[in-house]
Motif scaffolding. Sequence first.
Motif, PDB file in Angstrom:
ATOM      1  N   UNK A 146     -35.571  73.130  22.739  1.00 37.21           N
ATOM      2  CA  UNK A 146     -35.260  72.166  23.791  1.00 37.21           C
ATOM      3  C   UNK A 146     -35.951  72.486  25.112  1.00 37.21           C
ATOM      4  N   UNK A 147     -36.205  73.744  25.395  1.00 37.03           N
ATOM      5  CA  UNK A 147     -36.728  74.138  26.708  1.00 37.03           C
ATOM      6  C   UNK A 147     -38.247  74.239  26.766  1.00 37.03           C
ATOM      7  N   UNK A 148     -38.889  74.576  25.683  1.00 32.98           N
ATOM      8  CA  UNK A 148     -40.335  74.777  25.714  1.00 32.98           C
ATOM      9  C   UNK A 148     -41.116  73.466  25.876  1.00 32.98           C
ATOM     10  N   UNK A 149     -40.781  72.373  25.155  1.00 28.71           N
ATOM     11  CA  UNK A 149     -41.567  71.133  25.349  1.00 28.71           C
ATOM     12  C   UNK A 149     -41.559  70.591  26.780  1.00 28.71           C
ATOM     13  N   UNK A 150     -40.412  70.530  27.492  1.00 30.39           N
ATOM     14  CA  UNK A 150     -40.496  70.060  28.881  1.00 30.39           C
ATOM     15  C   UNK A 150     -41.303  70.994  29.776  1.00 30.39           C
ATOM     16  N   UNK A 151     -41.259  72.287  29.500  1.00 31.89           N
ATOM     17  CA  UNK A 151     -42.046  73.227  30.291  1.00 31.89           C
ATOM     18  C   UNK A 151     -43.545  72.994  30.076  1.00 31.89           C
ATOM     19  N   UNK A 152     -43.940  72.728  28.846  1.00 39.31           N
ATOM     20  CA  UNK A 152     -45.348  72.462  28.558  1.00 39.31           C
ATOM     21  C   UNK A 152     -45.786  71.150  29.203  1.00 39.31           C
ATOM     22  N   UNK A 153     -44.926  70.127  29.136  1.00 41.18           N
ATOM     23  CA  UNK A 153     -45.241  68.850  29.774  1.00 41.18           C
ATOM     24  C   UNK A 153     -45.370  69.030  31.285  1.00 41.18           C
ATOM     25  N   UNK A 154     -44.481  69.820  31.879  1.00 39.28           N
ATOM     26  CA  UNK A 154     -44.560  70.075  33.324  1.00 39.28           C
ATOM     27  C   UNK A 154     -45.843  70.812  33.682  1.00 39.28           C
ATOM     28  N   UNK A 155     -46.245  71.782  32.881  1.00 41.78           N
ATOM     29  CA  UNK A 155     -47.500  72.488  33.133  1.00 41.78           C
ATOM     30  C   UNK A 155     -48.705  71.546  33.016  1.00 41.78           C
ATOM     31  N   UNK A 156     -48.690  70.683  32.007  1.00 46.26           N
ATOM     32  CA  UNK A 156     -49.795  69.735  31.843  1.00 46.26           C
ATOM     33  C   UNK A 156     -49.878  68.766  33.016  1.00 46.26           C
ATOM     34  N   UNK A 157     -48.737  68.207  33.419  1.00 43.56           N
ATOM     35  CA  UNK A 157     -48.743  67.273  34.545  1.00 43.56           C
ATOM     36  C   UNK A 157     -49.098  67.970  35.856  1.00 43.56           C
ATOM     37  N   UNK A 158     -48.571  69.173  36.061  1.00 37.96           N
ATOM     38  CA  UNK A 158     -48.902  69.924  37.269  1.00 37.96           C
ATOM     39  C   UNK A 158     -50.376  70.253  37.341  1.00 37.96           C
ATOM     40  N   UNK A 159     -50.939  70.682  36.215  1.00 40.32           N
ATOM     41  CA  UNK A 159     -52.370  70.962  36.170  1.00 40.32           C
ATOM     42  C   UNK A 159     -53.202  69.717  36.405  1.00 40.32           C
ATOM     43  N   UNK A 160     -52.762  68.597  35.849  1.00 44.41           N
ATOM     44  CA  UNK A 160     -53.476  67.342  36.048  1.00 44.41           C
ATOM     45  C   UNK A 160     -53.475  66.953  37.537  1.00 44.41           C
ATOM     46  N   UNK A 161     -52.320  67.041  38.175  1.00 45.86           N
ATOM     47  CA  UNK A 161     -52.247  66.664  39.582  1.00 45.86           C
ATOM     48  C   UNK A 161     -53.013  67.639  40.491  1.00 45.86           C
ATOM     49  N   UNK A 162     -53.019  68.908  40.124  1.00 45.32           N
ATOM     50  CA  UNK A 162     -53.780  69.870  40.930  1.00 45.32           C
ATOM     51  C   UNK A 162     -55.287  69.660  40.777  1.00 45.32           C
ATOM     52  N   UNK A 163     -55.717  69.317  39.583  1.00 43.32           N
ATOM     53  CA  UNK A 163     -57.145  69.186  39.352  1.00 43.32           C
ATOM     54  C   UNK A 163     -57.659  67.814  39.788  1.00 43.32           C
ATOM     55  N   UNK A 164     -56.926  66.754  39.476  1.00 42.12           N
ATOM     56  CA  UNK A 164     -57.453  65.417  39.729  1.00 42.12           C
ATOM     57  C   UNK A 164     -57.187  64.895  41.136  1.00 42.12           C
ATOM     58  N   UNK A 165     -56.137  65.346  41.771  1.00 39.73           N
ATOM     59  CA  UNK A 165     -55.819  64.864  43.114  1.00 39.73           C
ATOM     60  C   UNK A 165     -56.325  65.848  44.155  1.00 39.73           C
ATOM     61  N   UNK A 166     -56.633  65.356  45.332  1.00 36.31           N
ATOM     62  CA  UNK A 166     -57.125  66.250  46.380  1.00 36.31           C
ATOM     63  C   UNK A 166     -56.005  66.757  47.233  1.00 36.31           C
TER      64      UNK A 166
END
Length: 73
Positions: A53-73
């Motif tokens: 239950x805990x690992x999938x939301x953590x992975x999704x949060x890491x993916x979204x956080x990485x996306x926002x850090x890389x794609x947004x200024x």
Amino acid sequence: MSNKPSPFDSATLRRMLVAGAVLAVGGIILFVLLWLALGSANMQNFPRLILSLCIPPAIIALLLGGYFLISRR
């Protein structure tokens, strides 16, 4: 006037809905894969459930956080 797209634009809304559906289905698939993998490792049910239950939301949060850090200024 600013150049920001309208949040209620039909194309933007469709993209957001598709992205949310992909993340939801990916989270469910990841839960099932973790549940089966931890079950084959003979883990007890309670820690198996908590990890699944805990690992999938953590992975999704890491993916979204990485996306926002890389794609947004």
